[in-house]
Design a protein around this motif. Structure first.
Motif, PDB file in Angstrom:
ATOM      1  N   ASP A   1       4.885  -9.237  -9.746  1.00 23.24           N
ATOM      2  CA  ASP A   1       3.967  -9.617  -9.857  1.00 23.24           C
ATOM      3  C   ASP A   1       3.291  -8.799  -8.582  1.00 23.24           C
ATOM      4  O   ASP A   1       1.717  -9.396  -8.833  1.00 23.24           O
ATOM      5  CB  ASP A   1       4.211 -10.797  -8.825  1.00 23.24           C
ATOM      6  CG  ASP A   1       5.843 -11.529 -10.134  1.00 23.24           C
ATOM      7  OD1 ASP A   1       6.312 -12.117  -9.340  1.00 23.24           O
ATOM      8  OD2 ASP A   1       4.958 -11.538 -10.957  1.00 23.24           O
ATOM      9  N   ILE A   2       3.619  -8.353  -8.144  1.00 22.69           N
ATOM     10  CA  ILE A   2       2.713  -7.319  -6.994  1.00 22.69           C
ATOM     11  C   ILE A   2       2.581  -5.837  -6.856  1.00 22.69           C
ATOM     12  O   ILE A   2       3.789  -5.846  -7.127  1.00 22.69           O
ATOM     13  CB  ILE A   2       2.974  -8.192  -5.381  1.00 22.69           C
ATOM     14  CG1 ILE A   2       3.542  -9.411  -5.394  1.00 22.69           C
ATOM     15  CG2 ILE A   2       2.331  -8.115  -4.147  1.00 22.69           C
ATOM     16  CD1 ILE A   2       4.094 -10.332  -4.046  1.00 22.69           C
ATOM     17  N   TRP A   3       0.858  -5.835  -6.561  1.00 23.34           N
ATOM     18  CA  TRP A   3       1.381  -3.913  -6.800  1.00 23.34           C
ATOM     19  C   TRP A   3       0.239  -3.525  -6.230  1.00 23.34           C
ATOM     20  O   TRP A   3      -0.046  -4.294  -5.265  1.00 23.34           O
ATOM     21  CB  TRP A   3       1.179  -4.139  -8.512  1.00 23.34           C
ATOM     22  CG  TRP A   3       0.911  -4.304  -9.470  1.00 23.34           C
ATOM     23  CD1 TRP A   3       1.673  -4.988  -9.751  1.00 23.34           C
ATOM     24  CD2 TRP A   3       2.097  -3.006 -10.078  1.00 23.34           C
ATOM     25  NE1 TRP A   3       2.145  -4.973 -11.164  1.00 23.34           N
ATOM     26  CE2 TRP A   3       2.756  -4.322 -11.007  1.00 23.34           C
ATOM     27  CE3 TRP A   3       2.453  -1.665  -9.703  1.00 23.34           C
ATOM     28  CZ2 TRP A   3       3.758  -3.199 -12.074  1.00 23.34           C
ATOM     29  CZ3 TRP A   3       3.610  -0.987 -11.718  1.00 23.34           C
ATOM     30  CH2 TRP A   3       3.769  -1.922 -11.562  1.00 23.34           C
ATOM     31  N   GLY A   4       0.265  -2.541  -5.168  1.00 24.54           N
ATOM     32  CA  GLY A   4      -0.354  -1.084  -4.466  1.00 24.54           C
ATOM     33  C   GLY A   4      -0.875  -0.923  -5.785  1.00 24.54           C
ATOM     34  O   GLY A   4      -1.419  -0.828  -6.677  1.00 24.54           O
TER      35      GLY A   4
ATOM     36  N   LYS B   1       1.079  -1.356   0.230  1.00 24.64           N
ATOM     37  CA  LYS B   1      -0.169   0.223   0.047  1.00 24.64           C
ATOM     38  C   LYS B   1       0.631   1.049  -0.392  1.00 24.64           C
ATOM     39  O   LYS B   1       1.403   1.006   1.100  1.00 24.64           O
ATOM     40  CB  LYS B   1      -0.650  -0.053   1.132  1.00 24.64           C
ATOM     41  CG  LYS B   1      -1.493   0.915   1.299  1.00 24.64           C
ATOM     42  CD  LYS B   1      -2.452   0.967   2.575  1.00 24.64           C
ATOM     43  CE  LYS B   1      -4.070   2.132   1.970  1.00 24.64           C
ATOM     44  NZ  LYS B   1      -4.982   2.224   1.321  1.00 24.64           N
ATOM     45  N   GLU B   2       0.674   1.956  -0.775  1.00 26.85           N
ATOM     46  CA  GLU B   2       0.968   3.405  -1.162  1.00 26.85           C
ATOM     47  C   GLU B   2       0.642   4.837  -0.141  1.00 26.85           C
ATOM     48  O   GLU B   2      -0.301   4.248  -0.339  1.00 26.85           O
ATOM     49  CB  GLU B   2       1.621   4.140  -2.633  1.00 26.85           C
ATOM     50  CG  GLU B   2       2.052   2.936  -3.399  1.00 26.85           C
ATOM     51  CD  GLU B   2       0.750   1.965  -4.095  1.00 26.85           C
ATOM     52  OE1 GLU B   2       1.501   1.519  -4.925  1.00 26.85           O
ATOM     53  OE2 GLU B   2       0.104   1.865  -3.476  1.00 26.85           O
ATOM     54  N   PHE B   3       1.635   5.389   0.091  1.00 24.35           N
ATOM     55  CA  PHE B   3       0.955   6.956   1.543  1.00 24.35           C
ATOM     56  C   PHE B   3       2.018   7.478   0.891  1.00 24.35           C
ATOM     57  O   PHE B   3       3.093   7.060   0.349  1.00 24.35           O
ATOM     58  CB  PHE B   3       0.979   6.395   2.779  1.00 24.35           C
ATOM     59  CG  PHE B   3       0.036   5.148   3.275  1.00 24.35           C
ATOM     60  CD1 PHE B   3       1.054   3.955   3.291  1.00 24.35           C
ATOM     61  CD2 PHE B   3      -0.964   5.437   3.688  1.00 24.35           C
ATOM     62  CE1 PHE B   3       0.381   3.334   4.032  1.00 24.35           C
ATOM     63  CE2 PHE B   3      -1.789   4.837   4.205  1.00 24.35           C
ATOM     64  CZ  PHE B   3      -0.839   3.060   4.394  1.00 24.35           C
ATOM     65  N   GLY B   4       1.286   8.858   1.317  1.00 26.95           N
ATOM     66  CA  GLY B   4       2.262  10.142   0.814  1.00 26.95           C
ATOM     67  C   GLY B   4       1.899  10.717  -0.556  1.00 26.95           C
ATOM     68  O   GLY B   4       2.900  11.776  -0.623  1.00 26.95           O
TER      69      GLY B   4
ATOM     70  N   LYS C   1       9.035  -2.399   7.254  1.00 21.34           N
ATOM     71  CA  LYS C   1       8.670  -3.053   6.224  1.00 21.34           C
ATOM     72  C   LYS C   1       7.732  -1.615   5.484  1.00 21.34           C
ATOM     73  O   LYS C   1       6.926  -1.689   4.656  1.00 21.34           O
ATOM     74  CB  LYS C   1       7.194  -3.696   6.684  1.00 21.34           C
ATOM     75  CG  LYS C   1       7.611  -4.999   7.273  1.00 21.34           C
ATOM     76  CD  LYS C   1       6.433  -5.489   7.711  1.00 21.34           C
ATOM     77  CE  LYS C   1       4.784  -4.976   8.374  1.00 21.34           C
ATOM     78  NZ  LYS C   1       3.584  -5.801   9.237  1.00 21.34           N
ATOM     79  N   THR C   2       8.843  -1.242   4.990  1.00 23.66           N
ATOM     80  CA  THR C   2       8.431   0.420   4.410  1.00 23.66           C
ATOM     81  C   THR C   2       9.724   0.473   3.079  1.00 23.66           C
ATOM     82  O   THR C   2      10.966   0.614   3.736  1.00 23.66           O
ATOM     83  CB  THR C   2       8.451   0.799   5.279  1.00 23.66           C
ATOM     84  OG1 THR C   2       7.378   1.179   6.175  1.00 23.66           O
ATOM     85  CG2 THR C   2       8.536   2.303   4.535  1.00 23.66           C
TER      86      THR C   2
ATOM     87  N   CYS D   1       5.941   2.633   0.832  1.00 24.44           N
ATOM     88  CA  CYS D   1       5.188   1.657   0.500  1.00 24.44           C
ATOM     89  C   CYS D   1       5.274   0.959   1.680  1.00 24.44           C
ATOM     90  O   CYS D   1       6.317   0.343   2.153  1.00 24.44           O
ATOM     91  CB  CYS D   1       5.908   1.260  -1.452  1.00 24.44           C
ATOM     92  SG  CYS D   1       4.961  -0.412  -1.492  1.00 24.44           S
ATOM     93  N   THR D   2       3.969   0.462   1.746  1.00 20.33           N
ATOM     94  CA  THR D   2       4.473  -0.652   3.250  1.00 20.33           C
ATOM     95  C   THR D   2       3.893  -1.414   3.185  1.00 20.33           C
ATOM     96  O   THR D   2       2.006  -2.235   2.154  1.00 20.33           O
ATOM     97  CB  THR D   2       3.220   0.327   4.508  1.00 20.33           C
ATOM     98  OG1 THR D   2       3.428   1.493   4.086  1.00 20.33           O
ATOM     99  CG2 THR D   2       3.165  -0.444   5.350  1.00 20.33           C
ATOM    100  N   ALA D   3       4.850  -2.521   3.153  1.00 22.99           N
ATOM    101  CA  ALA D   3       3.945  -4.282   3.521  1.00 22.99           C
ATOM    102  C   ALA D   3       3.269  -4.483   4.486  1.00 22.99           C
ATOM    103  O   ALA D   3       3.489  -4.185   5.782  1.00 22.99           O
ATOM    104  CB  ALA D   3       4.825  -5.025   4.056  1.00 22.99           C
ATOM    105  N   VAL D   4       1.635  -4.405   4.265  1.00 21.38           N
ATOM    106  CA  VAL D   4       0.765  -3.911   4.933  1.00 21.38           C
ATOM    107  C   VAL D   4       0.777  -5.667   5.416  1.00 21.38           C
ATOM    108  O   VAL D   4      -0.462  -5.639   6.663  1.00 21.38           O
ATOM    109  CB  VAL D   4      -0.385  -4.090   4.127  1.00 21.38           C
ATOM    110  CG1 VAL D   4      -0.770  -2.750   4.177  1.00 21.38           C
ATOM    111  CG2 VAL D   4      -0.895  -4.446   3.355  1.00 21.38           C
ATOM    112  N   SER D   5       1.030  -6.755   4.425  1.00 20.47           N
ATOM    113  CA  SER D   5       0.733  -8.143   5.190  1.00 20.47           C
ATOM    114  C   SER D   5       2.215  -8.012   6.609  1.00 20.47           C
ATOM    115  O   SER D   5       2.796  -7.357   6.358  1.00 20.47           O
ATOM    116  CB  SER D   5       0.787  -9.442   4.316  1.00 20.47           C
ATOM    117  OG  SER D   5       2.354  -8.773   3.681  1.00 20.47           O
TER     118      SER D   5
END
Length: 124
Positions: A112-115, A5-8, A77-78, A22-26
């Motif tokens: 493979d994995i996107w925010g 998930k992206e922030f900012g 995790k960022t 970009c945070t790893a939310v899991s």
């Protein structure tokens, strides 16, 4: 697998700075992953901005010209994208993406994995 998930994002003026995260939310961290940043402006294809590898090597697209820096804080995790001296042409939705460590590429298809993306608007 890791979820992102992206922030900012936000609206700034030319010459300003902005930091995206970009945070790893899991519960997963970025260990063993390469993390890339991409952007997509209206009517244009998704464009590579830069990446940081699982070995902490960074690489940037030519247009960055030293203005952007990618760093990682695995404990938090960022992954950060520090953007300085922003220009109007930097206006876009910015995405972070992850790929397994063995697949170090600079194309969107390789991730493979996107925010979900965060909007950056640079305007006077």
């Amino acid at each position: 697998q890791v979820q992102l998930k992206e922030f900012g994002g936000g609206s700034v003026q030319p010459g300003d700075s902005l930091k995206l995260s970009c945070t790893a939310v899991s519960e997963r961290t970025f260990n063993g992953y390469n993390v890339g940043w991409f952007r997509q402006a209206p009517g244009k294809e998704r464009e590579y901005v830069g990446r940081i590898s699982w070995r902490l090597d960074s690489h940037y697209a030519d247009f960055v010209q030293g203005r952007f820096t990618i760093s990682i804080d695995n404990a938090k995790k960022t992954v950060l994208l520090q953007m300085n001296d922003l220009k109007a042409e930097d206006t876009a939705i910015y995405y972070c993406a992850a790929s397994p460590g063995w697949k170090l590429v600079s194309t969107a298809a390789g991730y493979d994995i996107w925010g979900q993306g965060t909007q950056v608007t640079v305007s006077s």
